[in-house]
Design a protein around this motif. Structure first.
Motif, PDB file in Angstrom:
ATOM      1  N   PHE A  58      54.520  41.801  38.604  1.00 22.94           N
ATOM      2  CA  PHE A  58      53.476  41.099  39.343  1.00 22.94           C
ATOM      3  C   PHE A  58      52.806  40.069  38.436  1.00 22.94           C
ATOM      4  O   PHE A  58      52.528  40.333  37.269  1.00 22.94           O
ATOM      5  N   SER A  60      49.940  36.435  38.626  1.00 20.64           N
ATOM      6  CA  SER A  60      48.991  35.679  39.443  1.00 20.64           C
ATOM      7  C   SER A  60      49.076  34.200  39.103  1.00 20.64           C
ATOM      8  O   SER A  60      49.261  33.828  37.942  1.00 20.64           O
ATOM      9  N   ILE A  71      49.415  36.066  44.390  1.00 17.95           N
ATOM     10  CA  ILE A  71      50.254  37.057  43.713  1.00 17.95           C
ATOM     11  C   ILE A  71      51.723  36.723  43.926  1.00 17.95           C
ATOM     12  O   ILE A  71      52.166  36.482  45.059  1.00 17.95           O
ATOM     13  N   ASN A  86      46.436  34.483  48.500  1.00 19.29           N
ATOM     14  CA  ASN A  86      45.131  35.134  48.446  1.00 19.29           C
ATOM     15  C   ASN A  86      44.215  34.490  49.483  1.00 19.29           C
ATOM     16  O   ASN A  86      43.775  33.353  49.316  1.00 19.29           O
ATOM     17  N   TYR A  95      45.792  39.601  51.332  1.00 15.99           N
ATOM     18  CA  TYR A  95      46.914  38.747  50.940  1.00 15.99           C
ATOM     19  C   TYR A  95      47.870  38.543  52.116  1.00 15.99           C
ATOM     20  O   TYR A  95      48.082  39.452  52.917  1.00 15.99           O
ATOM     21  N   MET A 340      45.706  41.513  36.643  1.00 17.74           N
ATOM     22  CA  MET A 340      45.251  40.358  37.421  1.00 17.74           C
ATOM     23  C   MET A 340      44.038  40.768  38.232  1.00 17.74           C
ATOM     24  O   MET A 340      43.797  41.956  38.468  1.00 17.74           O
ATOM     25  N   VAL A 342      42.685  41.320  41.465  1.00 14.74           N
ATOM     26  CA  VAL A 342      43.211  41.533  42.811  1.00 14.74           C
ATOM     27  C   VAL A 342      42.135  41.347  43.878  1.00 14.74           C
ATOM     28  O   VAL A 342      42.388  40.773  44.934  1.00 14.74           O
TER      29      VAL A 342
END
Length: 758
Positions: A58, A60, A71, A86, A95, A340, A342
């Motif tokens: 994952f 960003s 993401i 996002n 998301y 990241m 989130v």
């Protein structure tokens, strides 16, 4: 997992073999028509056809340039990349899957990280390439959109004796971070030396700022061969602190000779090292010192080594084996973690996922930990075991979907077999998952009914790959399924015509039908003798024809294991087996089409449906890229089926993915037309592949009326072109590397030409 060599050249050869009369064209459904609603446990899924998540990384990055960090998910299972926008506000997790951005990224190898190396506020892309580290600079602008430019094919490091690539074993994930706070990104990876009972982390220091005053990735040296002064024990899940042996002794010897490098750091010969390791460097304790979170292929938890010294001379003096403390990361094997923000609160959260497919959790496998601390002291709290995956149809691994009206209400339902759900003992729970169509004839709407239809997981068949048809000529629809063992299994429907299925397993129906591994049948009377036959893909390059013996009893004999002499290995350079076949019409009043997929996510059709199974020299036409990944050993294959689910006169295509998800594609295929109306690939065009200019010559007596350039998704590309003496000059330099189609309309004909941008 092997990677694809000569990717674009193979695409070109396939494209140039096409015939215009059959234009097979499918586009992701949600980008062309109203979204199909899918409901699970009363919840409407936001991204039902994103294809599932198995062993993912994952990152960003602001991919739609709206100021928010989105993401990007890269899955080792199939090297599949997926983008999630996002759309959440402050302190909100929201998301939205957007397939349009997936092909804006370059081809990724085994791993991917995104970090801003030049301080321009845009995350750049670091990824595996041939065992080294490639870097693509993020050059996105409002006018260009999301775009990456290759800066360096392999990042190098230098000693006084030699300069060589920084190698990263394919199963590993390195850490890319500003280790010493000097303003540029350094690289840390687990070492490859075999002279110790374990592996140290090597620090490749970036000296670009020191040399130029500007952040970059130009100059790396190996600064410490034992960063943190610890090693990961090769004999178990243990961190050995304050290790005094080589190379941790003598002040972390940094310089090494070429012979020493070749002897002890040979990436091709690592018999004594673990099968894979990951390291994530970050200040996890909030004391200003960089710690490291470690995952290993032989371990189920992650280990946090805490820095007790400083960032320039890190010395780890404590190991936390239950991190995060409120619910430690714990998978069957080889966890990896990624940082990241989130929930848009300005704090770095943790996403953890298994780092290897086929050997760990594949359903509750994306663990989200929200940072409930503050900017100074992070505190990670478990939030979700299926982050992003919970919004998708995901049934573990190796999804094999079929369209079928199981309750005979006139609406097409979806029945999905799969490799199954990974179990704690290392086995898989494999059965059938049913999504019932609760919509209308024109607006399909699917709802999950069961993840184990009729309790078939108890039978012990591994990897259901079903086909539904009247196998015993009694008027109702039965089921025959393939399996990972290469056999076929019969399920008789005792319900009667027009009734909801009542499928009953009839053991030992077939004998001597084992075709190897991964049988995946469809039913069709291929030889036109009035008896239904089975056509089945398998693990390797061929397609099997099993001739039906009777309409009243399901009985088959293997007539040939090389139907039409098709060799999928010749269609694609790297293994392209695990074929799935579907014989169906693409639209009303169409002829039956022989359509098949391979394990690299491509769909092909034949120029004709031949009744002679030994017919050779068949023409394989029209390429569709499902954009769902590439070959993988255990779950490779993209099982396909066709049905008109929205009553528009055209059959939609469904495919399973190795990651356990499904995707549906809208049928944009054109009906057959005369060769004088559309002519494919008969124009002279060059060079192919091209770097910046592509030329197409049109007949001298024809006038250009229209020209359109699209990518494989059908997205139009506005690029400059000019026409002089009936030669079209396309300025392709603004295009990202990939495969493109040029549609041309003259005053007499329509043409389609294809090219590859290098």
């Amino acid at each position: 997992m092997k990677k694809l060599l000569g990717f674009y050249l193979i695409l070109l050869n396939l494209a140039l073999s096409g015939y215009a009369q059959d234009i097979l064209d499918f586009k992701p459904y949600d980008t062309q028509k109203a979204a199909i609603t899918v409901i699970e446990n009363g919840k409407t899924l936001k991204a039902p056809f994103a294809g599932g998540i198995d062993a993912a990384q994952f990152a960003s990055c602001d991919i739609n340039l709206d100021g928010k960090k989105d993401i990007i998910v890269h899955d080792r299972e199939g090297s599949k990349l997926s983008c999630f926008l996002n759309i959440g506000g402050p302190n909100e997790i929201n998301y939205q899957y957007d397939i349009r951005y997936n092909n804006r990224f370059p081809i990724i190898g085994e791993w991917m990280l995104m970090m801003d190396y030049d301080g321009d506020g845009k995350e750049d892309l670091f990824c595996d390439k041939n065992g080294g580290i490639a870097c693509y600079r993020n050059i996105s602008t409002d006018s260009l959109g999301l775009k990456f430019k290759l800066i360096i094919d392999q990042i190098l490091f230098s000693t006084t004796q030699f300069t060589i690539a920084i190698g990263v074993p394919s199963n590993d994930i390195p850490s890319i971070a500003d280790v010493d706070g000097d303003g540029d990104l350094d690289i840390l990876r687990f070492g490859t030396a075999t002279i110790t009972p374990g592996e140290p982390i090597e620090w490749f220091k970036n000296l670009t700022v020191e040399k130029t005053g500007i952040a970059g990735i130009d100059t790396f040296v190996i600064w410490k061969r034992c960063w943190g002064r610890f090693i990961e024990d090769n004999n178990g899940c243990t961190i050995l602190l304050n290790y005094a042996g080589t190379p941790c002794s003598t002040g972390n010897k940094a310089e090494l000779s070429l012979s020493e490098y070749q002897a002890n750091v040979n990436l091709a010969n690592k018999s004594n090292r673990h099968a894979g390791s990951t390291c994530l460097v970050y200040d996890f304790t909030g004391d200003g010192k960089n710690d490291v979170l470690i995952g290993d292929a032989g371990c189920n938890q992650m280990y946090l080594a805490i820095n007790g010294s400083d960032n320039t001379n890190a010395i780890m003096n404590q190991v936390v084996t239950n991190f995060p403390s409120n619910l430690p990361i714990n998978f069957a094997t080889f966890p990896a973690a990624f940082l990241m923000d989130v929930n848009n609160d300005g704090l770095k959260d943790i996403i953890a996922c298994p780092n290897t497919p086929n050997a760990s959790e594949n359903f509750q496998n994306v663990w989200l930990y929200l940072n409930r601390g503050n900017a100074s002291v992070p505190y990670y709290v478990f939030d979700n075991a299926r982050f992003l995956a919970e919004e998708q149809i995901d049934i573990g691994e190796g999804a094999c979907p079929s369209f079928v009206d199981y309750n005979q209400d006139g609406l097409i339902d979806i029945m999905i077999g799969s490799t199954g759900y990974y179990q704690s003992n290392g086995s898989y729970k494999s059965g059938l998952t049913l999504y019932q169509n609760i919509g209308t004839k024109t607006i399909p709407k699917y709802e999950l009914q069961t993840r184990d239809y009729a309790g078939f997981s108890s039978i012990g068949i591994q990897k259901f790959s079903p086909v539904f048809f009247d196998a015993d000529a009694d008027g109702d629809i039965d089921m025959i399924t393939g399996s990972s063992d290469g056999n076929f299994y019969y399920f008789n429907n005792s319900a009667g015509a027009g009734q909801t299925f009542n499928l009953n397993y009839i053991p030992n129906t077939f004998s001597n039908l084992d075709i190897g591994n991964n049988s995946s049948p469809t039913a069709y009377d291929l030889d036109k003798d009035g008896i239904q036959d089975l056509i089945s893909g398998e693990n390797f390059y061929n397609i099997n024809f099993l001739k039906g013996q009777s309409n009243s009893l399901p009985a088959y004999v293997l007539a040939t294991d090389s139907l039409y002499k098709i060799n999928l290995g010749k269609l694609f350079l790297y293994p392209s087996g695990k074929a799935s076949v579907c014989i169906n019409k693409l639209f009303t009043n169409d002829r039956d089409r022989f359509i098949f997929s391979d394990a690299n996510g491509y769909v092909y059709t034949l120029d004709s449906l031949y009744t002679d199974p030994n017919q050779s020299n068949v023409k394989i036409t029209n390429l569709v890229d499902l954009m769902q990944g590439v070959y993988s050993y255990a779950n490779g294959g993209f099982k396909i089926d066709l049905a008109d689910i929205d009553d528009d006169g055209k059959a939609e295509l469904i495919t399973g993915t190795p990651r356990g998800g499904v995707a549906i594609y809208w049928n944009a295929s054109s009906a057959p037309v005369g060769i004088n109306q559309i002519i494919n690939n008969t124009l002279i065009s060059y060079p192919n592949p091209c770097e910046s200019i592509f030329y197409i010559d049109i007949p001298w007596n024809e006038k250009l009326n229209l020209l359109r350039v699209t990518d494989l998704m059908g997205i139009k590309k506005d690029i400059p072109f000019s026409l002089q003496n009936n030669q079209i000059k396309l300025e392709s330099s603004s295009l990202v590397p990939g495969f493109y189609v040029v549609d041309i309309q003259t005053n007499q004909h329509r043409y389609s030409s294809k090219f590859i941008k290098k």
